[in-house]
Design a protein around this motif. Sequence first.
Motif, PDB file in Angstrom:
ATOM      1  N   ALA A  92     -10.146 -37.100 -16.090  1.00  0.00           N
ATOM      2  CA  ALA A  92     -11.109 -36.009 -16.194  1.00  0.00           C
ATOM      3  C   ALA A  92     -11.288 -35.317 -14.843  1.00  0.00           C
ATOM      4  N   ALA A  93     -11.297 -36.097 -13.771  1.00  0.00           N
ATOM      5  CA  ALA A  93     -11.444 -35.511 -12.433  1.00  0.00           C
ATOM      6  C   ALA A  93     -10.229 -34.654 -12.088  1.00  0.00           C
ATOM      7  N   ARG A  94      -9.030 -35.146 -12.430  1.00  0.00           N
ATOM      8  CA  ARG A  94      -7.824 -34.355 -12.172  1.00  0.00           C
ATOM      9  C   ARG A  94      -7.827 -33.070 -12.997  1.00  0.00           C
ATOM     10  N   ALA A  95      -8.255 -33.164 -14.254  1.00  0.00           N
ATOM     11  CA  ALA A  95      -8.313 -31.974 -15.109  1.00  0.00           C
ATOM     12  C   ALA A  95      -9.308 -30.961 -14.541  1.00  0.00           C
ATOM     13  N   LYS A  96     -10.431 -31.433 -14.039  1.00  0.00           N
ATOM     14  CA  LYS A  96     -11.432 -30.535 -13.442  1.00  0.00           C
ATOM     15  C   LYS A  96     -10.872 -29.874 -12.189  1.00  0.00           C
ATOM     16  N   GLN A  97     -10.150 -30.644 -11.364  1.00  0.00           N
ATOM     17  CA  GLN A  97      -9.537 -30.062 -10.162  1.00  0.00           C
ATOM     18  C   GLN A  97      -8.529 -28.974 -10.536  1.00  0.00           C
ATOM     19  N   GLU A  98      -7.738 -29.221 -11.571  1.00  0.00           N
ATOM     20  CA  GLU A  98      -6.766 -28.224 -12.021  1.00  0.00           C
ATOM     21  C   GLU A  98      -7.476 -26.966 -12.507  1.00  0.00           C
ATOM     22  N   GLN A  99      -8.572 -27.149 -13.256  1.00  0.00           N
ATOM     23  CA  GLN A  99      -9.333 -25.995 -13.732  1.00  0.00           C
ATOM     24  C   GLN A  99      -9.907 -25.216 -12.555  1.00  0.00           C
ATOM     25  N   ASP A 100     -10.426 -25.936 -11.560  1.00  0.00           N
ATOM     26  CA  ASP A 100     -10.982 -25.284 -10.374  1.00  0.00           C
ATOM     27  C   ASP A 100      -9.902 -24.509  -9.624  1.00  0.00           C
ATOM     28  N   LYS A 101      -8.707 -25.112  -9.490  1.00  0.00           N
ATOM     29  CA  LYS A 101      -7.601 -24.421  -8.818  1.00  0.00           C
ATOM     30  C   LYS A 101      -7.208 -23.165  -9.580  1.00  0.00           C
ATOM     31  N   ASP A 102      -7.100 -23.287 -10.919  1.00  0.00           N
ATOM     32  CA  ASP A 102      -6.731 -22.128 -11.730  1.00  0.00           C
ATOM     33  C   ASP A 102      -7.784 -21.031 -11.618  1.00  0.00           C
ATOM     34  N   ALA A 103      -9.054 -21.416 -11.626  1.00  0.00           N
ATOM     35  CA  ALA A 103     -10.128 -20.430 -11.503  1.00  0.00           C
ATOM     36  C   ALA A 103     -10.083 -19.754 -10.136  1.00  0.00           C
TER      37      ALA A 103
END
Length: 170
Positions: A92-103
Amino acid sequence: MRHKPLFIALIGLVLAASAHAQWKWRDAKGNVQYSDRPPPPGTQDKDILQRPVAASRSVVIVPAGQPAAASAAASAPRSAASGPTKAEQDAAARAKQEQDKDAAKQKEEERRVAAQRRENCSRAQAGLRDLQSGTRITRTNDKGERVFMDEAQIATEVARARDVISSECR
């Protein structure tokens, strides 16, 4: 950076505490047993001498006429669903980091496009002012010669500049 060694020591202590999670119980022969796993099923609660801090006691009430093994199997999914595992939390933390990077990438792209639009708008407005100023405007033809624009060419360029202004200046 002065606190880096302190931070590393604190992490080591937290990890060491979880590594010392020990069970201690008295077996059927009266011998004291130590393990990192819970005692075997059927061990009396009074014979369990020590539990890890993270281990909680669970009370299972077995209705009359139902074997104890069936109720233990029924309670197993409940304990698994009690909270996310470490792997699930990491995912979940990795998925959130990916979302933050994409944003962040999307926001940077939007910022770049907005800056380009502002630049296009200001250039079109300056060009329109020049075209409407009444001064004679020259262009360079294919042969590299300077030629003056006639009224039809100026009118075409004015229309093109207004189109750019209407699309880029918002």
